[in-house]
Scaffold this active site. Structure first.
Site, mmCIF file in Angstrom:
data_model
loop_
_atom_site.group_PDB
_atom_site.id
_atom_site.type_symbol
_atom_site.label_atom_id
_atom_site.label_comp_id
_atom_site.label_asym_id
_atom_site.label_seq_id
_atom_site.Cartn_x
_atom_site.Cartn_y
_atom_site.Cartn_z
ATOM 1 N N HIS A 155 41.416 30.683 42.407
ATOM 2 C CA HIS A 155 41.378 32.147 42.291
ATOM 3 C C HIS A 155 42.723 32.792 42.577
ATOM 4 C CE1 HIS A 155 36.974 32.861 41.840
ATOM 5 N NE2 HIS A 155 36.951 31.607 42.269
ATOM 6 N N ASP A 363 49.431 38.262 42.801
ATOM 7 C CA ASP A 363 47.969 38.273 42.880
ATOM 8 C C ASP A 363 47.425 37.358 41.784
ATOM 9 O OD1 ASP A 363 45.454 39.105 43.774
ATOM 10 O OD2 ASP A 363 46.057 41.211 43.841
HETATM 11 P P1 ADQ Z 1 41.033 39.293 46.577
HETATM 12 O O1 ADQ Z 1 42.416 38.970 47.060
HETATM 13 O O2 ADQ Z 1 40.049 39.626 47.615
HETATM 14 O O3 ADQ Z 1 40.440 38.115 45.658
HETATM 15 P P2 ADQ Z 1 40.632 41.429 44.441
HETATM 16 O O4 ADQ Z 1 40.463 40.726 43.167
HETATM 17 O O5 ADQ Z 1 41.520 42.631 44.314
HETATM 18 O O6 ADQ Z 1 41.287 40.542 45.559
HETATM 19 O O7 ADQ Z 1 39.272 41.999 45.077
HETATM 20 C C1 ADQ Z 1 38.081 41.340 45.100
HETATM 21 C C2 ADQ Z 1 36.934 42.340 45.377
HETATM 22 O O8 ADQ Z 1 37.005 42.943 46.672
HETATM 23 C C3 ADQ Z 1 36.837 43.480 44.377
HETATM 24 O O9 ADQ Z 1 35.532 43.506 43.860
HETATM 25 C C4 ADQ Z 1 37.141 44.738 45.181
HETATM 26 O O10 ADQ Z 1 36.379 45.865 44.776
HETATM 27 C C5 ADQ Z 1 36.759 44.353 46.583
HETATM 28 N N1 ADQ Z 1 37.621 45.068 47.535
HETATM 29 C C6 ADQ Z 1 38.933 44.899 47.712
HETATM 30 N N2 ADQ Z 1 39.394 45.738 48.678
HETATM 31 C C7 ADQ Z 1 38.327 46.447 49.115
HETATM 32 C C8 ADQ Z 1 38.153 47.498 50.086
HETATM 33 N N3 ADQ Z 1 39.178 47.941 50.801
HETATM 34 N N4 ADQ Z 1 36.901 47.988 50.269
HETATM 35 C C9 ADQ Z 1 35.878 47.534 49.529
HETATM 36 N N5 ADQ Z 1 35.980 46.561 48.600
HETATM 37 C C10 ADQ Z 1 37.190 46.035 48.382
HETATM 38 C C11 ADQ Z 1 40.889 36.832 45.180
HETATM 39 C C12 ADQ Z 1 42.279 36.777 44.551
HETATM 40 C C13 ADQ Z 1 42.378 37.782 43.411
HETATM 41 C C14 ADQ Z 1 41.277 37.522 42.391
HETATM 42 C C15 ADQ Z 1 39.918 37.415 43.069
HETATM 43 C C16 ADQ Z 1 38.838 36.956 42.093
HETATM 44 O O11 ADQ Z 1 43.283 37.050 45.538
HETATM 45 O O12 ADQ Z 1 43.645 37.686 42.782
HETATM 46 O O13 ADQ Z 1 41.245 38.582 41.461
HETATM 47 O O14 ADQ Z 1 39.957 36.484 44.136
HETATM 48 O O15 ADQ Z 1 39.171 35.759 41.471
#
Ligand code: ADQ
Length: 467
Positions: A155, A363
């Site tokens: 991921h 990311d």
């Molecule tokens: P993350 O680094 O957690 O995931 P991201 O893809 O931006 O990053 O977010 C995942 C989920 O968390 C989203 O559904 C988002 O809405 C939710 N989220 C993030 N911040 C939040 C907040 N402050 N409050 C509520 N909800 C929040 C990892 C990788 C990413 C990749 C994902 C999926 O780092 O690059 O996109 O996995 O593969």
């Protein structure tokens, strides 16, 4: 297709919408095949209790979890996964803590997962392992005699070969990937790094498109950019909780253009750089003062890793100084909240915003960028300012792509976003939505599993035992 077995560090109950993302994506196929989801319970216990597997039924899906001992949590989770792999894979060698003791814990937990998962497996299961915590899992399963088809999806980004090579034992990690039948990455850039590494460091031969031969084995690898469930997110946007949030935001900020940032509080997300760009915007464009407000939600994350406390303090100081220098009695430029927003309310916040700032330094994909687009009113959509270093930038070319390290040009892009005429906003939004619908999370799941079904693993001989 056989039963799907998903293995990830943390698991989620696919029946709960609050689980979001991955759980929603996998729910269909897990439900349809009466699947199993295996992972860590999130609990840390005395070493003596580590052997128990907790099993619960979530509709047709079985959820099985194991606990970790304090020592394993420290070395596997905090140490190797989040102190070595996370920073290095996000190109942050400066933040990596190459403590020689961690790798033992990492391997031990992967062995524990393999040992505990094995009795649950059926001969025609398809096993799908997720993320950097579990890179050697297939090799450990193979060592125990597992011959089922196993796929791996990363991921987070895979860094260029020379950065990867800074990890002590990097060859061991990459060799472990060859125990899978299929390895999936978020972007073509990550896949190219994989090819670059195996061809230069491991002298792999590209067998044909998407297949490499090294360590006496052949592995398939491909890019499978993860998407969101556009339909589910649209429903969430139109539901009461999100609509309430939208109305409240619109009333509260009726005289302002709202910018929004929603992230986990993580150094990869470029939050201080974003604040500097916003400060630059206010400093250079006095007309934006009082007319633009940035709401930054940063959810608490991995607070017991020290690099995370540092970023927290840096961000607080920056927000404080921007508000101190530019704020007025009736206007605060930045509203910063160190907490989660409930998933059901998030789309309301996104929809009320004119601009989203999604500016990570690196990311894997970034789903916030996609969720923001899906929550917009197509007739009057907001503008996405997106880092060129997010995996999502490969797909979302009509966003305003920025270099987050360059605060001046990022500030200029934010200004452009705030001033963009509605026709241009509509055209860009429509084009990105087309791509989001086509490559949604169901496409991601189906494409990966179809490629895994096609992947022919070879030479699963005794050499699997020699990791
Ligand atoms: P993350 O680094 O957690 O995931 P991201 O893809 O931006 O990053 O977010 C995942 C989920 O968390 C989203 O559904 C988002 O809405 C939710 N989220 C993030 N911040 C939040 C907040 N402050 N409050 C509520 N909800 C929040 C990892 C990788 C990413 C990749 C994902 C999926 O780092 O690059 O996109 O996995 O593969």
């Amino acid at each position: 297709m056989g039963r799907l077995v998903v293995v990830s560090n943390r698991i989620a109950d696919p029946r709960k919408t609050a689980a979001g993302g991955l759980a929603v994506a996998l729910a269909d196929v897990l439900n349809a095949t009466g699947g199993l989801w295996f992972g860590w319970s999130g609990k840390v216990v005395d070493a003596t209790d580590e052997d128990e597997v907790h099993v619960q039924q979530a509709g047709p899906v079985k959820l099985a979890t194991v606990d970790l001992s304090q020592a394993d949590y420290d070395s596997f989770y905090l140490g190797y996964s989040n102190g070595v792999l996370w920073p290095v894979f996000h190109y942050r060698l400066d933040l990596a803590d190459f403590d020689a003791g961690y790798i033992g814990g990492y391997r031990r937990v992967n062995q524990l997962f393999a040992r505990k998962l094995l009795p649950f497996l059926q001969p025609d299961d398809i096993i799908w392992v997720h993320d950097y915590h579990l890179i050697p899992l297939a090799a450990e399963l193979r060592a125990l005699g597992c011959r089922q088809r196993i796929g791996f999806f990363l991921h987070i980004p895979l860094p260029p070969p020379l950065i990867l090579a800074a990890i002590p034992g990097h060859d061991w990690l990459v060799r472990a990937l060859f125990a899978y039948d299929l390895v999936g990455f978020q972007s073509k850039a990550d896949l190219n790094h994989f090819a670059g590494y195996v061809e230069t460091e491991a002298h792999a031969q590209p067998v044909e498109a998407g297949r490499w031969r090294a360590f006496g084995r052949t592995v398939h690898a491909g890019a499978f950019p993860i998407g969101i469930d556009v339909e589910e997110f649209t429903e969430l946007t139109n539901a009461r909780e999100a609509m309430d949030m939208y109305e409240r935001m619109k009333n509260e900020y009726s005289r302002r253009k709202l910018l929004v940032g929603v992230d986990r509080l993580d150094y990869s997300k470029g939050l201080p750089q974003r604040m500097r760009a916003f400060r630059e915007l206010l400093a250079r464009n006095p007309e934006t003062r009082k007319s633009a407000t940035l709401i930054q939600i940063a959810s608490p994350s991995r607070e017991n890793v020290s690099a995370y406390t540092d970023i927290l303090h840096e961000l607080e100081a920056l927000c404080g100084s921007i508000n101190g220098n530019f704020g007025e009695l009736d206007w605060m430029p930045v509203r910063y909240m160190h907490r989660n927003v409930a998933r059901a309310r998030l789309p309301g916040l996104y929809r009320a915003a004119r601009v989203a700032l999604v500016t990570p330094l690196r990311d894997g994909m970034n789903l916030v960028a996609k969720e923001f687009l899906a929550a917009q009113d197509p007739a009057d959509p907001g503008v996405l300012v997106l880092s060129r270093f997010a995996g999502a930038a490969e797909q979302l070319r009509e966003a305003l792509l920025v270099n987050p390290y360059d605060s001046e040009s990022t500030a200029a892009a934010i200004l452009l976003a705030l001033q963009m005429p509605v026709e241009e906003r509509r055209t860009r939004h429509a084009s990105m939505m087309e791509s989001l619908r086509r490559y949604d999370v169901h496409w991601w799941c189906d494409a990966f599993l179809a490629a895994l079904a096609d992947a022919r693993a070879e030479e699963k001989g005794p050499s699997w035992l020699r990791l």
